[in-house]
Write a protein that holds these residues in place. Structure first.
Motif, PDB file in Angstrom:
ATOM      1  N   TYR A 199       0.832  -1.206   0.000  1.00  0.00           N
ATOM      2  CA  TYR A 199       0.000   0.000   0.000  1.00  0.00           C
ATOM      3  C   TYR A 199       0.867   1.256   0.000  1.00  0.00           C
ATOM      4  CZ  TYR A 199      -3.682   3.256   1.470  1.00  0.00           C
ATOM      5  OH  TYR A 199      -4.569   4.304   1.544  1.00  0.00           O
ATOM      6  N   GLU A 200       1.967   1.213   0.736  1.00  0.00           N
ATOM      7  CA  GLU A 200       2.847   2.382   0.835  1.00  0.00           C
ATOM      8  C   GLU A 200       3.449   2.748  -0.513  1.00  0.00           C
ATOM      9  OE1 GLU A 200       5.584   4.057   4.408  1.00  0.00           O
ATOM     10  OE2 GLU A 200       5.684   1.920   3.953  1.00  0.00           O
ATOM     11  N   LYS A 201       3.750   1.754  -1.327  1.00  0.00           N
ATOM     12  CA  LYS A 201       4.300   2.027  -2.655  1.00  0.00           C
ATOM     13  C   LYS A 201       3.206   2.440  -3.630  1.00  0.00           C
ATOM     14  CE  LYS A 201       8.398  -0.913  -2.349  1.00  0.00           C
ATOM     15  NZ  LYS A 201       9.117  -2.088  -2.920  1.00  0.00           N
ATOM     16  N   ARG A 202       2.014   1.905  -3.425  1.00  0.00           N
ATOM     17  CA  ARG A 202       0.907   2.271  -4.320  1.00  0.00           C
ATOM     18  C   ARG A 202       0.404   3.677  -4.041  1.00  0.00           C
ATOM     19  NH1 ARG A 202      -3.411  -0.739  -3.092  1.00  0.00           N
ATOM     20  NH2 ARG A 202      -2.460  -2.148  -1.579  1.00  0.00           N
ATOM     21  N   ARG A 203       0.463   4.096  -2.776  1.00  0.00           N
ATOM     22  CA  ARG A 203      -0.041   5.418  -2.396  1.00  0.00           C
ATOM     23  C   ARG A 203       0.977   6.120  -1.505  1.00  0.00           C
ATOM     24  NH1 ARG A 203      -6.518   4.384  -1.249  1.00  0.00           N
ATOM     25  NH2 ARG A 203      -6.953   3.376  -3.244  1.00  0.00           N
ATOM     26  N   PRO A 204       2.079   6.581  -2.098  1.00  0.00           N
ATOM     27  CA  PRO A 204       3.132   7.219  -1.301  1.00  0.00           C
ATOM     28  C   PRO A 204       2.697   8.584  -0.778  1.00  0.00           C
ATOM     29  CG  PRO A 204       3.621   7.404  -3.641  1.00  0.00           C
ATOM     30  CD  PRO A 204       2.414   6.519  -3.533  1.00  0.00           C
ATOM     31  N   MET A 205       3.280   8.982   0.354  1.00  0.00           N
ATOM     32  CA  MET A 205       3.050  10.299   0.947  1.00  0.00           C
ATOM     33  C   MET A 205       4.366  10.844   1.464  1.00  0.00           C
ATOM     34  SD  MET A 205      -0.390  10.429   3.307  1.00  0.00           S
ATOM     35  CE  MET A 205      -2.035  10.493   2.604  1.00  0.00           C
ATOM     36  N   THR A 206       4.536  12.163   1.360  1.00  0.00           N
ATOM     37  CA  THR A 206       5.678  12.797   2.011  1.00  0.00           C
ATOM     38  C   THR A 206       5.403  12.857   3.507  1.00  0.00           C
ATOM     39  OG1 THR A 206       4.755  15.030   1.852  1.00  0.00           O
ATOM     40  CG2 THR A 206       6.044  14.220  -0.035  1.00  0.00           C
ATOM     41  N   LYS A 207       6.437  13.178   4.285  1.00  0.00           N
ATOM     42  CA  LYS A 207       6.264  13.278   5.733  1.00  0.00           C
ATOM     43  C   LYS A 207       5.250  14.359   6.083  1.00  0.00           C
ATOM     44  CE  LYS A 207       8.795  13.918  10.055  1.00  0.00           C
ATOM     45  NZ  LYS A 207      10.125  14.173  10.685  1.00  0.00           N
ATOM     46  N   GLU A 208       5.300  15.475   5.360  1.00  0.00           N
ATOM     47  CA  GLU A 208       4.368  16.578   5.617  1.00  0.00           C
ATOM     48  C   GLU A 208       2.934  16.172   5.275  1.00  0.00           C
ATOM     49  OE1 GLU A 208       7.173  16.816   3.908  1.00  0.00           O
ATOM     50  OE2 GLU A 208       8.379  17.891   5.411  1.00  0.00           O
ATOM     51  N   GLU A 209       2.765  15.478   4.161  1.00  0.00           N
ATOM     52  CA  GLU A 209       1.427  15.029   3.772  1.00  0.00           C
ATOM     53  C   GLU A 209       0.875  14.031   4.784  1.00  0.00           C
ATOM     54  OE1 GLU A 209       1.776  15.344  -1.125  1.00  0.00           O
ATOM     55  OE2 GLU A 209       2.367  13.503  -0.072  1.00  0.00           O
ATOM     56  N   GLU A 210       1.745  13.169   5.270  1.00  0.00           N
ATOM     57  CA  GLU A 210       1.315  12.174   6.248  1.00  0.00           C
ATOM     58  C   GLU A 210       0.898  12.839   7.558  1.00  0.00           C
ATOM     59  OE1 GLU A 210       2.976   7.936   6.194  1.00  0.00           O
ATOM     60  OE2 GLU A 210       4.026   8.902   7.864  1.00  0.00           O
ATOM     61  N   LEU A 211       1.651  13.870   7.970  1.00  0.00           N
ATOM     62  CA  LEU A 211       1.315  14.589   9.198  1.00  0.00           C
ATOM     63  C   LEU A 211      -0.057  15.251   9.069  1.00  0.00           C
ATOM     64  CD1 LEU A 211       2.456  15.384  11.992  1.00  0.00           C
ATOM     65  CD2 LEU A 211       3.277  17.495  10.936  1.00  0.00           C
ATOM     66  N   GLU A 212      -0.322  15.866   7.926  1.00  0.00           N
ATOM     67  CA  GLU A 212      -1.622  16.501   7.711  1.00  0.00           C
ATOM     68  C   GLU A 212      -2.740  15.464   7.669  1.00  0.00           C
ATOM     69  OE1 GLU A 212      -2.681  19.667   7.680  1.00  0.00           O
ATOM     70  OE2 GLU A 212      -0.643  20.036   8.398  1.00  0.00           O
ATOM     71  N   ASP A 213      -2.431  14.302   7.126  1.00  0.00           N
ATOM     72  CA  ASP A 213      -3.430  13.239   7.066  1.00  0.00           C
ATOM     73  C   ASP A 213      -3.784  12.749   8.470  1.00  0.00           C
ATOM     74  OD1 ASP A 213      -5.000  11.509   5.258  1.00  0.00           O
ATOM     75  OD2 ASP A 213      -3.834   9.888   6.167  1.00  0.00           O
ATOM     76  N   VAL A 214      -2.770  12.634   9.327  1.00  0.00           N
ATOM     77  CA  VAL A 214      -3.012  12.240  10.721  1.00  0.00           C
ATOM     78  C   VAL A 214      -3.885  13.286  11.411  1.00  0.00           C
ATOM     79  CG1 VAL A 214      -1.939  11.858  12.976  1.00  0.00           C
ATOM     80  CG2 VAL A 214      -0.906  10.869  10.931  1.00  0.00           C
ATOM     81  N   TRP A 215      -3.556  14.560  11.205  1.00  0.00           N
ATOM     82  CA  TRP A 215      -4.323  15.624  11.856  1.00  0.00           C
ATOM     83  C   TRP A 215      -5.766  15.660  11.350  1.00  0.00           C
ATOM     84  CZ3 TRP A 215      -4.853  18.171  15.967  1.00  0.00           C
ATOM     85  CH2 TRP A 215      -5.661  19.306  16.020  1.00  0.00           C
ATOM     86  N   THR A 216      -5.942  15.478  10.059  1.00  0.00           N
ATOM     87  CA  THR A 216      -7.297  15.450   9.501  1.00  0.00           C
ATOM     88  C   THR A 216      -8.117  14.341  10.138  1.00  0.00           C
ATOM     89  OG1 THR A 216      -6.531  16.338   7.382  1.00  0.00           O
ATOM     90  CG2 THR A 216      -8.643  15.181   7.380  1.00  0.00           C
ATOM     91  N   PHE A 217      -7.485  13.192  10.326  1.00  0.00           N
ATOM     92  CA  PHE A 217      -8.177  12.052  10.934  1.00  0.00           C
ATOM     93  C   PHE A 217      -8.520  12.344  12.395  1.00  0.00           C
ATOM     94  CE2 PHE A 217      -8.163   7.783  12.946  1.00  0.00           C
ATOM     95  CZ  PHE A 217      -9.182   7.208  12.200  1.00  0.00           C
ATOM     96  N   ILE A 218      -7.586  12.957  13.124  1.00  0.00           N
ATOM     97  CA  ILE A 218      -7.836  13.283  14.532  1.00  0.00           C
ATOM     98  C   ILE A 218      -8.954  14.309  14.654  1.00  0.00           C
ATOM     99  CG2 ILE A 218      -6.864  14.393  16.586  1.00  0.00           C
ATOM    100  CD1 ILE A 218      -4.153  13.207  15.806  1.00  0.00           C
ATOM    101  N   SER A 219      -8.850  15.390  13.885  1.00  0.00           N
ATOM    102  CA  SER A 219      -9.825  16.472  14.020  1.00  0.00           C
ATOM    103  C   SER A 219     -11.215  16.047  13.562  1.00  0.00           C
ATOM    104  CB  SER A 219      -9.368  17.704  13.229  1.00  0.00           C
ATOM    105  OG  SER A 219      -9.198  17.397  11.855  1.00  0.00           O
ATOM    106  N   ALA A 220     -11.282  15.091  12.642  1.00  0.00           N
ATOM    107  CA  ALA A 220     -12.587  14.624  12.173  1.00  0.00           C
ATOM    108  C   ALA A 220     -13.279  13.742  13.202  1.00  0.00           C
ATOM    109  CB  ALA A 220     -12.422  13.853  10.865  1.00  0.00           C
TER     110      ALA A 220
END
Length: 475
Positions: free
Chosen positions: A249-270
């Motif tokens: 999955y990580e190779k199919r849908r790569p993310m930068t460290k910054e993108e991953e951090l924002e994704d974590v925050w989006t999940f938390i805030s939601a």
């Protein structure tokens, strides 16, 4: 850290044990084909499927006879699973169906139909097979199935292997049997057991299936596939064989460290808006719930990555710190500017923070009735008032849930609090379908139900407008 090390050690020990058993089973002859012949000769009727033989056993005599034949065939490994009818008021946790599979045949034993939940009526041949440590029973979260069998029927199941533990040894994170099948399943097959249109109004999923009655074709296929798939996954794991062309999955849908951090925050805030909790609690929730890491990281890497993300988010001021003060590098007599001391992981996780905003449940509970009517569908003549249902549902659906799990939680709470209607599975499903038809909730492709994001945004927007208007009036 000690827990994650112990978890990995357990997985390694499990893998070592199963390797030995697997080598013992190789060269075991063609007992499976003989097994099918014996089951057919015993007069056991096959289910009307085009693939491997599946036998449905709904009375004690046939079930006992079939299991004796299976036991005498001396299998080393069996695919193992159970199913439970959702919403049964008597013995709600007792497994309804037991699935046992060799590589060529599967037995579907309707345990609850046979025993009515009475341990005294549980067929002894099944107890003997389940209790035999020389026969491995492999399945996804099989230890939970074994626990339910013991607590419900007093039957001990030995030789159980949780195949998701073996996946950890392979270094591949998995969430479900279907995930494992994508890695270790048959090259030309997928474990596609259910199709969802995305409309809750069309629900006819497994949470409505009665595993104690007459089993329809789709139920037979669903149940037998679980057991067959568990065995296939185990066999391929032991041979270190993966599906051709599988890509992580990580190779199919790569993310930068910054993108991953924002994704974590989006999940938390939601999912955690307005909540006060220790970072340790938030970490535990993320470890079990954050979708990306469920698919890309195993322990202890998952925990360490999440701690790093939480520290970064705290440093950016995303959380509100709740407490008296943080440790600083100054003393009371020191006139220099004090600066917070670096916290150890343990100290950081012990801090209490609040995620900005309010939960959907809080917004709906405190919303003015006139505004609430704007976000709810117009009531039809004779229809139940859905406002209370939506408000109650919002507490359970803080994040997407499988429908069966949500229905069980709602019913369990209703029984404890003696809430009328809420302990009625049919009524809950009826209301869910109503909300689905009105666009308030939707079914995801993974079988989980959630509030529609457009509707949630409408609720938050109206609540914000109302709050701003109130502040203007006060000002």
């Amino acid at each position: 850290m000690l827990k994650t090390k112990a978890f990995r050690c357990t997985a390694v020990a499990c893998h070592t044990f199963t390797q030995r058993a697997w080598h013992m089973s190789k060269g075991g002859g063609d007992y499976q084909s003989l097994l099918v012949q014996q089951l057919d000769y015993a007069g056991l009727v096959r289910a009307p499927l085009q693939n491997k033989p599946v036998y449905i056993l709904s009375d004690a005599d046939k079930a006992s006879n079939a299991v004796r034949i299976l036991y005498n065939a001396a299998p080393v490994v069996l695919g193992f699973d159970t199913e439970t009818t959702v919403g049964r008021k008597e013995h709600p946790q007792a497994p309804s169906l037991l699935q046992l599979a060799t590589s060529e045949a599967c037995l579907l034993i309707q345990l609850y139909r046979i025993s009515k939940g009475d341990p005294a009526l549980f067929p002894p041949p099944i107890s003997r097979l389940l209790g035999s440590p020389r026969i491995l029973k492999v399945g996804c979260n099989g230890s939970l199935d074994a626990l339910l069998l013991e607590t419900s029927y007093g039957v001990k199941t030995r030789g159980v292997i949780d195949i998701e533990m073996l996946a950890i040894v392979h270094g591949i994170p998995v969430q479900s049997l279907a995930d494992m099948y994508e890695v270790w399943g048959d090259d030309k097959d997928t474990l596609q057991k259910a199709h969802y249109s995305g409309k809750v109004g069309e629900l006819d999923g497994i949470f409505e299936w009665d595993w104690e009655g007459e089993m329809r074709r789709e139920m037979i296929e669903y149940a037998s596939k679980d057991a067959f798939a568990s065995l296939t996954i185990f066999q391929n794991m032991m041979n270190w064989k993966r599906k051709a062309g599988w890509v992580s999955y990580e190779k199919r849908r790569p993310m930068t460290k910054e993108e991953e951090l924002e994704d974590v925050w989006t999940f938390i805030s939601a999912n955690r808006k307005g909540q006060f909790q220790k970072m340790q609690t938030l970490l535990q929730w993320l470890r079990n719930s954050y979708p990306r890491y469920q698919k890309t990281k195993v322990e202890p890497d998952r925990t360490q990555a999440l701690i790093g993300n939480l520290r970064d988010l705290a440093a950016q001021g995303r959380f509100f710190f709740v407490g008296t003060s943080l440790p600083t590098n100054s003393t009371p007599s020191d006139s220099s500017e004090s600066r917070p001391l670096p916290l150890s992981d343990a100290e950081f996780l012990a801090q209490t923070y609040q995620v900005p905003g309010q939960t959907l449940h809080t917004l709906l509970s405190n919303m003015d009735p006139n505004i609430l009517r704007e976000v709810l569908p117009a009531q039809e003549a004779g229809a139940e008032d859905i406002a209370s249902f939506v408000i109650k549902l919002s507490r359970f659906l803080e994040h997407p849930m499988r429908v069966g799990s949500m229905v069980r939680q709602v019913m369990n709470e209703a029984v404890q609090q003696r809430m009328e209607k809420w302990d009625d599975k049919e009524w809950i499903i009826k209301m869910l379908k109503l909300l689905g038809g009105k666009g308030l909730v939707k079914m995801r492709v993974d079988g989980k139900v959630e509030f529609d994001e457009i509707w949630v945004e409408k609720v938050r927007t109206l609540a914000q407008i109302a709050q701003e208007k109130k502040m203007e009036e006060i000002g």
